[in-house]
Write a protein that holds these residues in place. Sequence first.
Motif, PDB file in Angstrom:
ATOM      1  N   VAL A   1      36.358  90.298 -13.153  1.00 28.33           N
ATOM      2  CA  VAL A   1      36.091  91.538 -12.736  1.00 28.33           C
ATOM      3  C   VAL A   1      36.276  92.791 -14.247  1.00 28.33           C
ATOM      4  O   VAL A   1      35.371  93.500 -14.590  1.00 28.33           O
ATOM      5  CB  VAL A   1      37.301  92.177 -11.805  1.00 28.33           C
ATOM      6  CG1 VAL A   1      36.825  93.363 -11.556  1.00 28.33           C
ATOM      7  CG2 VAL A   1      37.007  91.473 -10.398  1.00 28.33           C
ATOM      8  N   PHE A   2      37.343  92.218 -15.115  1.00 32.97           N
ATOM      9  CA  PHE A   2      37.719  92.483 -15.901  1.00 32.97           C
ATOM     10  C   PHE A   2      37.661  91.719 -17.309  1.00 32.97           C
ATOM     11  O   PHE A   2      38.739  90.194 -16.855  1.00 32.97           O
ATOM     12  CB  PHE A   2      38.981  93.335 -16.219  1.00 32.97           C
ATOM     13  CG  PHE A   2      38.378  94.826 -14.811  1.00 32.97           C
ATOM     14  CD1 PHE A   2      38.407  96.115 -14.916  1.00 32.97           C
ATOM     15  CD2 PHE A   2      39.636  94.644 -13.305  1.00 32.97           C
ATOM     16  CE1 PHE A   2      37.674  96.974 -14.361  1.00 32.97           C
ATOM     17  CE2 PHE A   2      39.512  95.803 -13.086  1.00 32.97           C
ATOM     18  CZ  PHE A   2      38.864  96.508 -13.276  1.00 32.97           C
ATOM     19  N   PRO A   3      36.668  91.987 -18.357  1.00 32.47           N
ATOM     20  CA  PRO A   3      37.039  91.031 -19.260  1.00 32.47           C
ATOM     21  C   PRO A   3      39.031  91.112 -19.514  1.00 32.47           C
ATOM     22  O   PRO A   3      39.782  92.035 -19.606  1.00 32.47           O
ATOM     23  CB  PRO A   3      36.512  90.938 -20.408  1.00 32.47           C
ATOM     24  CG  PRO A   3      35.906  92.666 -20.267  1.00 32.47           C
ATOM     25  CD  PRO A   3      36.069  92.860 -18.931  1.00 32.47           C
ATOM     26  N   ARG A   4      38.997  89.402 -20.179  1.00 30.23           N
ATOM     27  CA  ARG A   4      41.050  89.586 -20.961  1.00 30.23           C
ATOM     28  C   ARG A   4      41.423  90.044 -19.531  1.00 30.23           C
ATOM     29  O   ARG A   4      42.739  90.285 -19.792  1.00 30.23           O
ATOM     30  CB  ARG A   4      40.819  90.328 -21.225  1.00 30.23           C
ATOM     31  CG  ARG A   4      40.340  89.992 -22.871  1.00 30.23           C
ATOM     32  CD  ARG A   4      40.518  91.125 -23.960  1.00 30.23           C
ATOM     33  NE  ARG A   4      39.401  90.439 -25.339  1.00 30.23           N
ATOM     34  CZ  ARG A   4      39.304  90.436 -26.200  1.00 30.23           C
ATOM     35  NH1 ARG A   4      40.830  90.005 -26.903  1.00 30.23           N
ATOM     36  NH2 ARG A   4      38.526  90.430 -27.605  1.00 30.23           N
ATOM     37  N   ASP A   5      40.687  89.858 -18.507  1.00 30.84           N
ATOM     38  CA  ASP A   5      42.119  89.761 -17.036  1.00 30.84           C
ATOM     39  C   ASP A   5      42.920  88.900 -17.754  1.00 30.84           C
ATOM     40  O   ASP A   5      42.333  87.541 -17.113  1.00 30.84           O
ATOM     41  CB  ASP A   5      41.811  90.717 -16.379  1.00 30.84           C
ATOM     42  CG  ASP A   5      42.030  90.272 -14.258  1.00 30.84           C
ATOM     43  OD1 ASP A   5      43.525  89.716 -15.299  1.00 30.84           O
ATOM     44  OD2 ASP A   5      42.126  90.899 -14.156  1.00 30.84           O
ATOM     45  N   VAL A   6      44.415  88.418 -17.308  1.00 30.41           N
ATOM     46  CA  VAL A   6      44.768  86.990 -17.870  1.00 30.41           C
ATOM     47  C   VAL A   6      45.147  86.125 -16.627  1.00 30.41           C
ATOM     48  O   VAL A   6      45.290  85.371 -16.615  1.00 30.41           O
ATOM     49  CB  VAL A   6      46.632  87.876 -18.249  1.00 30.41           C
ATOM     50  CG1 VAL A   6      47.279  86.418 -18.166  1.00 30.41           C
ATOM     51  CG2 VAL A   6      46.510  88.250 -19.700  1.00 30.41           C
ATOM     52  N   PHE A   7      45.110  87.268 -15.282  1.00 32.83           N
ATOM     53  CA  PHE A   7      45.328  86.889 -14.008  1.00 32.83           C
ATOM     54  C   PHE A   7      44.426  86.007 -13.773  1.00 32.83           C
ATOM     55  O   PHE A   7      44.024  84.833 -13.241  1.00 32.83           O
ATOM     56  CB  PHE A   7      45.732  87.679 -13.122  1.00 32.83           C
ATOM     57  CG  PHE A   7      47.759  88.005 -13.113  1.00 32.83           C
ATOM     58  CD1 PHE A   7      48.377  87.219 -13.005  1.00 32.83           C
ATOM     59  CD2 PHE A   7      47.536  89.181 -13.691  1.00 32.83           C
ATOM     60  CE1 PHE A   7      49.336  87.750 -13.697  1.00 32.83           C
ATOM     61  CE2 PHE A   7      49.404  89.593 -13.976  1.00 32.83           C
ATOM     62  CZ  PHE A   7      50.012  88.631 -13.705  1.00 32.83           C
ATOM     63  N   ASN A   8      42.975  86.258 -14.469  1.00 29.67           N
ATOM     64  CA  ASN A   8      41.861  85.554 -14.182  1.00 29.67           C
ATOM     65  C   ASN A   8      41.247  84.249 -14.962  1.00 29.67           C
ATOM     66  O   ASN A   8      41.132  83.150 -13.896  1.00 29.67           O
ATOM     67  CB  ASN A   8      40.564  87.183 -14.127  1.00 29.67           C
ATOM     68  CG  ASN A   8      40.175  87.285 -13.139  1.00 29.67           C
ATOM     69  OD1 ASN A   8      40.098  86.467 -11.438  1.00 29.67           O
ATOM     70  ND2 ASN A   8      40.043  88.784 -12.642  1.00 29.67           N
ATOM     71  N   GLU A   9      41.715  84.674 -15.497  1.00 28.44           N
ATOM     72  CA  GLU A   9      41.438  83.619 -16.941  1.00 28.44           C
ATOM     73  C   GLU A   9      42.519  83.075 -16.365  1.00 28.44           C
ATOM     74  O   GLU A   9      42.379  81.332 -16.235  1.00 28.44           O
ATOM     75  CB  GLU A   9      42.531  84.039 -18.026  1.00 28.44           C
ATOM     76  CG  GLU A   9      41.453  85.190 -18.900  1.00 28.44           C
ATOM     77  CD  GLU A   9      40.674  84.263 -18.703  1.00 28.44           C
ATOM     78  OE1 GLU A   9      39.927  82.950 -19.738  1.00 28.44           O
ATOM     79  OE2 GLU A   9      38.967  84.632 -18.934  1.00 28.44           O
ATOM     80  N   LEU A  10      43.865  83.165 -15.885  1.00 27.38           N
ATOM     81  CA  LEU A  10      44.396  81.365 -15.197  1.00 27.38           C
ATOM     82  C   LEU A  10      44.046  81.465 -14.380  1.00 27.38           C
ATOM     83  O   LEU A  10      43.603  80.040 -13.864  1.00 27.38           O
ATOM     84  CB  LEU A  10      45.737  82.403 -14.940  1.00 27.38           C
ATOM     85  CG  LEU A  10      47.091  82.699 -15.780  1.00 27.38           C
ATOM     86  CD1 LEU A  10      48.509  83.273 -15.984  1.00 27.38           C
ATOM     87  CD2 LEU A  10      47.287  81.498 -16.909  1.00 27.38           C
ATOM     88  N   ASN A  11      43.469  82.008 -13.286  1.00 22.70           N
ATOM     89  CA  ASN A  11      42.722  81.317 -12.294  1.00 22.70           C
ATOM     90  C   ASN A  11      41.435  80.568 -12.900  1.00 22.70           C
ATOM     91  O   ASN A  11      41.815  78.845 -12.098  1.00 22.70           O
ATOM     92  CB  ASN A  11      41.886  82.261 -11.173  1.00 22.70           C
ATOM     93  CG  ASN A  11      42.602  82.471  -9.958  1.00 22.70           C
ATOM     94  OD1 ASN A  11      42.653  81.551  -9.547  1.00 22.70           O
ATOM     95  ND2 ASN A  11      42.170  83.219  -9.145  1.00 22.70           N
ATOM     96  N   ARG A  12      40.924  80.974 -13.541  1.00 25.65           N
ATOM     97  CA  ARG A  12      39.761  80.306 -13.907  1.00 25.65           C
ATOM     98  C   ARG A  12      40.476  78.109 -14.292  1.00 25.65           C
ATOM     99  O   ARG A  12      39.683  77.709 -14.785  1.00 25.65           O
ATOM    100  CB  ARG A  12      39.275  81.130 -15.208  1.00 25.65           C
ATOM    101  CG  ARG A  12      37.858  79.955 -15.352  1.00 25.65           C
ATOM    102  CD  ARG A  12      37.309  80.913 -16.859  1.00 25.65           C
ATOM    103  NE  ARG A  12      37.870  80.970 -17.911  1.00 25.65           N
ATOM    104  CZ  ARG A  12      38.227  79.709 -18.797  1.00 25.65           C
ATOM    105  NH1 ARG A  12      38.086  79.251 -18.810  1.00 25.65           N
ATOM    106  NH2 ARG A  12      39.197  80.543 -19.637  1.00 25.65           N
TER     107      ARG A  12
END
Lengths: 145, 125
Positions: free
Chosen positions: A6-17
């Motif tokens: 949703v937002f680039p560099r979103d830490v939680f999304n990165e962890l999710n991925r």
Amino acid sequence: MVYRAVFPRDVFNELNRLQREFWQSLDTNPNIRGSGRGGFPPINVGSSERAVDIYVFAPGLDPATIDVQIEKGVLTISGERNIVVPNNEQATTHIAERFTGRFRRVVSLPDDIDPSAVSAKYRDGLLHIGVARREAAQPRRIAVQ
Amino acid sequence: MSNTNTTVAKQEKDLRDALIPAVDVIEDASGITLYADLPGVAKERLSLQVEADVLTIEGEMDLGLPEGMSAIHAEVDAPRYRRAFTLSRELDSEKVSAELTQGVLKLRIPKKDHAQPRRIAIEVN
């Protein structure tokens, strides 16, 4: 599932991925229908000598709207869960995690099941489907003479 | 001392073995409504607690597993749910009402009377 931040560099999304990629790399021979893990509704499958028991964790449904079908040894559970959001200017949604929309899950059953001996019960938001195994396939003790 | 240790160990174990239920939280002018998905939890096995300003939801599942069954696929791998929320001061934790239908918990936490929205009239001299 397509990953999109949703937002680039979103830490939680990165962890999710990262977590998703990690699990995918562990599962080197995934099922042809995908692992299904993380989908709605979650499913547990248990097996015993007499039956195969499928537990579907699908709360807040009207039992009449749940569609359970067995065709060619494949069990399909589908339906729709609609969450009514209050249409009110004053209302603010702070957390929205619960699943809403149409769902469909598929379980392939063992060969020795009897498609005519299926029971389904819905209680406390838990759907229990019991599929009996064929008589002939059940273990028998053979007397030695 | 050893007693406290076992209690702590038990709490840690419970936390590890508990699933986090999915929730929806909606706020309106008079309070907050929380919906939580707790499939498999019967009314008698649900516990709701407000201690200080922390609301804790706990539920045990009753699967009624037949004897001699072995799990061949498990996406739900713990028999209980647990989740806690910190309430804010304007919420009236003494007037919480709860309903459990088909595995969905609905909690209504009203706001205290003095926290209800009020229109403040502006006097013009």
